[in-house]
Design a protein around this motif. Structure first.
Motif, PDB file in Angstrom:
ATOM      1  N   ILE A  72       0.834  -1.205   0.000  1.00  0.00           N
ATOM      2  CA  ILE A  72       0.000   0.000   0.000  1.00  0.00           C
ATOM      3  C   ILE A  72       0.865   1.250   0.000  1.00  0.00           C
ATOM      4  O   ILE A  72       0.614   2.198  -0.758  1.00  0.00           O
ATOM      5  CB  ILE A  72      -0.940  -0.012   1.214  1.00  0.00           C
ATOM      6  CG1 ILE A  72      -2.034  -1.063   1.019  1.00  0.00           C
ATOM      7  CG2 ILE A  72      -1.576   1.361   1.433  1.00  0.00           C
ATOM      8  CD1 ILE A  72      -2.881  -1.295   2.243  1.00  0.00           C
ATOM      9  N   GLY A  73       1.884   1.270   0.849  1.00  0.00           N
ATOM     10  CA  GLY A  73       2.759   2.437   0.899  1.00  0.00           C
ATOM     11  C   GLY A  73       3.419   2.711  -0.434  1.00  0.00           C
ATOM     12  O   GLY A  73       3.439   3.846  -0.910  1.00  0.00           O
ATOM     13  N   ARG A  74       3.955   1.659  -1.045  1.00  0.00           N
ATOM     14  CA  ARG A  74       4.649   1.822  -2.326  1.00  0.00           C
ATOM     15  C   ARG A  74       3.719   2.373  -3.398  1.00  0.00           C
ATOM     16  O   ARG A  74       4.064   3.323  -4.114  1.00  0.00           O
ATOM     17  CB  ARG A  74       5.202   0.460  -2.769  1.00  0.00           C
ATOM     18  CG  ARG A  74       6.051   0.534  -4.024  1.00  0.00           C
ATOM     19  CD  ARG A  74       6.500  -0.839  -4.451  1.00  0.00           C
ATOM     20  NE  ARG A  74       5.365  -1.649  -4.928  1.00  0.00           N
ATOM     21  CZ  ARG A  74       5.495  -2.877  -5.446  1.00  0.00           C
ATOM     22  NH1 ARG A  74       6.686  -3.439  -5.489  1.00  0.00           N
ATOM     23  NH2 ARG A  74       4.440  -3.525  -5.873  1.00  0.00           N
ATOM     24  N   GLU A  75       2.513   1.792  -3.495  1.00  0.00           N
ATOM     25  CA  GLU A  75       1.614   2.174  -4.582  1.00  0.00           C
ATOM     26  C   GLU A  75       0.915   3.499  -4.315  1.00  0.00           C
ATOM     27  O   GLU A  75       0.791   4.341  -5.204  1.00  0.00           O
ATOM     28  CB  GLU A  75       0.593   1.067  -4.823  1.00  0.00           C
ATOM     29  CG  GLU A  75       1.195  -0.283  -5.172  1.00  0.00           C
ATOM     30  CD  GLU A  75       2.040  -0.249  -6.444  1.00  0.00           C
ATOM     31  OE1 GLU A  75       1.859   0.688  -7.266  1.00  0.00           O
ATOM     32  OE2 GLU A  75       2.868  -1.144  -6.626  1.00  0.00           O
TER      33      GLU A  75
ATOM     34  N   ALA B 258       8.428  10.005  -9.292  1.00  0.00           N
ATOM     35  CA  ALA B 258       7.714   9.551  -8.097  1.00  0.00           C
ATOM     36  C   ALA B 258       8.316   8.258  -7.568  1.00  0.00           C
ATOM     37  O   ALA B 258       8.464   8.077  -6.354  1.00  0.00           O
ATOM     38  CB  ALA B 258       6.237   9.365  -8.411  1.00  0.00           C
ATOM     39  N   ARG B 259       8.677   7.345  -8.452  1.00  0.00           N
ATOM     40  CA  ARG B 259       9.294   6.082  -8.029  1.00  0.00           C
ATOM     41  C   ARG B 259      10.673   6.327  -7.408  1.00  0.00           C
ATOM     42  O   ARG B 259      11.052   5.668  -6.434  1.00  0.00           O
ATOM     43  CB  ARG B 259       9.384   5.114  -9.201  1.00  0.00           C
ATOM     44  CG  ARG B 259       8.049   4.452  -9.540  1.00  0.00           C
ATOM     45  CD  ARG B 259       8.224   3.325 -10.534  1.00  0.00           C
ATOM     46  NE  ARG B 259       8.458   3.839 -11.875  1.00  0.00           N
ATOM     47  CZ  ARG B 259       7.485   4.080 -12.765  1.00  0.00           C
ATOM     48  NH1 ARG B 259       6.217   3.859 -12.429  1.00  0.00           N
ATOM     49  NH2 ARG B 259       7.768   4.534 -13.958  1.00  0.00           N
ATOM     50  N   MET B 260      11.422   7.265  -7.968  1.00  0.00           N
ATOM     51  CA  MET B 260      12.720   7.594  -7.385  1.00  0.00           C
ATOM     52  C   MET B 260      12.553   8.179  -5.980  1.00  0.00           C
ATOM     53  O   MET B 260      13.305   7.849  -5.064  1.00  0.00           O
ATOM     54  CB  MET B 260      13.458   8.579  -8.291  1.00  0.00           C
ATOM     55  CG  MET B 260      13.889   7.985  -9.628  1.00  0.00           C
ATOM     56  SD  MET B 260      14.675   9.209 -10.713  1.00  0.00           S
ATOM     57  CE  MET B 260      16.086   9.681  -9.710  1.00  0.00           C
TER      58      MET B 260
ATOM     59  N   LEU C 185       5.008  14.973  -9.902  1.00  0.00           N
ATOM     60  CA  LEU C 185       6.370  14.692 -10.358  1.00  0.00           C
ATOM     61  C   LEU C 185       6.443  13.894 -11.652  1.00  0.00           C
ATOM     62  O   LEU C 185       7.475  13.904 -12.326  1.00  0.00           O
ATOM     63  CB  LEU C 185       7.121  13.894  -9.273  1.00  0.00           C
ATOM     64  CG  LEU C 185       7.230  14.522  -7.886  1.00  0.00           C
ATOM     65  CD1 LEU C 185       7.929  13.553  -6.928  1.00  0.00           C
ATOM     66  CD2 LEU C 185       7.980  15.843  -7.953  1.00  0.00           C
ATOM     67  N   GLY C 186       5.377  13.195 -11.976  1.00  0.00           N
ATOM     68  CA  GLY C 186       5.468  12.209 -13.048  1.00  0.00           C
ATOM     69  C   GLY C 186       5.825  10.851 -12.454  1.00  0.00           C
ATOM     70  O   GLY C 186       6.384  10.769 -11.349  1.00  0.00           O
TER      71      GLY C 186
END
Length: 224
Positions: free
Chosen positions: A156-159, A174-176, A169-170
């Motif tokens: 949940i936190g990751r997604e 956002a993943r970075m 951010l795009g």
């Protein structure tokens, strides 16, 4: 993190939150009715009955079906909640940003179909990993809830963070950002996963989760 949770809960009465809650209730009720119908059909096909002294014949199939629906409701609530969140993410995040972060400007809305696609991907990942994690839940015994919360808190936190941060951010940035704040995101995700296992409360948990992660993102962004 506690401040993010407190601010999210403080906005619980926001009319925009309540509209999303109403939509989530409709989706959850429809899903539960489908489960009940499927369980009832399976129980009727099985036709299991047992004789209990002083009581008489008891339909064991119906009892197992009801128990199965309760367990399935808890197990499936996380992916169902993820699906609802993806569809209604923009409404919740926009409500938080309008009240608390007007200077940041509105985020880029995913749109209904893009949000639905992202939601389906997230829900599928959560469902698959929880299915694979069933063995760990069984081995953990009384500690199974802790394993459930830790696993789903990570997912949940990751997604949720990526979905919220991507509005500004795009997706790639956002993943970075998620990787830089992995432990804090996991902790907040776990705090969101816990109420997902509590009946009725779990209807509001996805909204609370998106709101909390919106605060988390903006607090980190303001800090630089």
């Amino acid at each position: 993190m506690l401040g993010d949770i407190a601010r999210a809960l403080a906005q619980a009465g926001d009319p925009r939150f309540l509209v999303v809650l109403a939509k989530g209730v409709v989706v959850s009720v429809l899903a539960l009715l489908a489960l009940v119908a499927a369980a009832g059909w399976a129980a009727a096909q099985a036709g299991w009955e047992v004789a209990i002294p002083w009581i008489g014949q008891i339909d064991l199939g119906a009892g197992l079906a009801i128990g199965g629906v309760i367990l399935a409701s808890i197990f499936l609530m996380v992916p169902v909640a993820a699906l609802c969140v993806g569809v209604f993410l923009d409404d919740v995040a926009a409500a938080v940003e309008a009240r608390h972060y007007p200077a940041a400007g509105p985020g880029r809305a995913l749109g209904f179909f893009a949000g639905l696609g992202e939601a389906a991907r997230v829900a599928a990942a959560i469902l698959v990993l929880n299915t694979l994690g069933l063995a760990a839940y069984l081995v953990a015994g009384p500690l199974a809830p802790l394993v459930f919360w830790a696993l789903n808190g990570f997912l949940i936190g990751r997604e949720y963070f990526v979905l919220v941060a991507a509005r500004h951010l795009g997706a790639e940035a956002a993943r970075m950002s998620r990787r830089r704040h992995a432990l804090s995101i996991w902790a907040l995700g776990t705090a969101v996963a816990i109420p997902l296992t509590i009946p009725v409360v779990n209807l509001f948990a996805p909204i609370f989760g998106v709101a909390a992660f919106t605060h988390f993102y903006h607090r980190r962004a303001l800090r630089g």
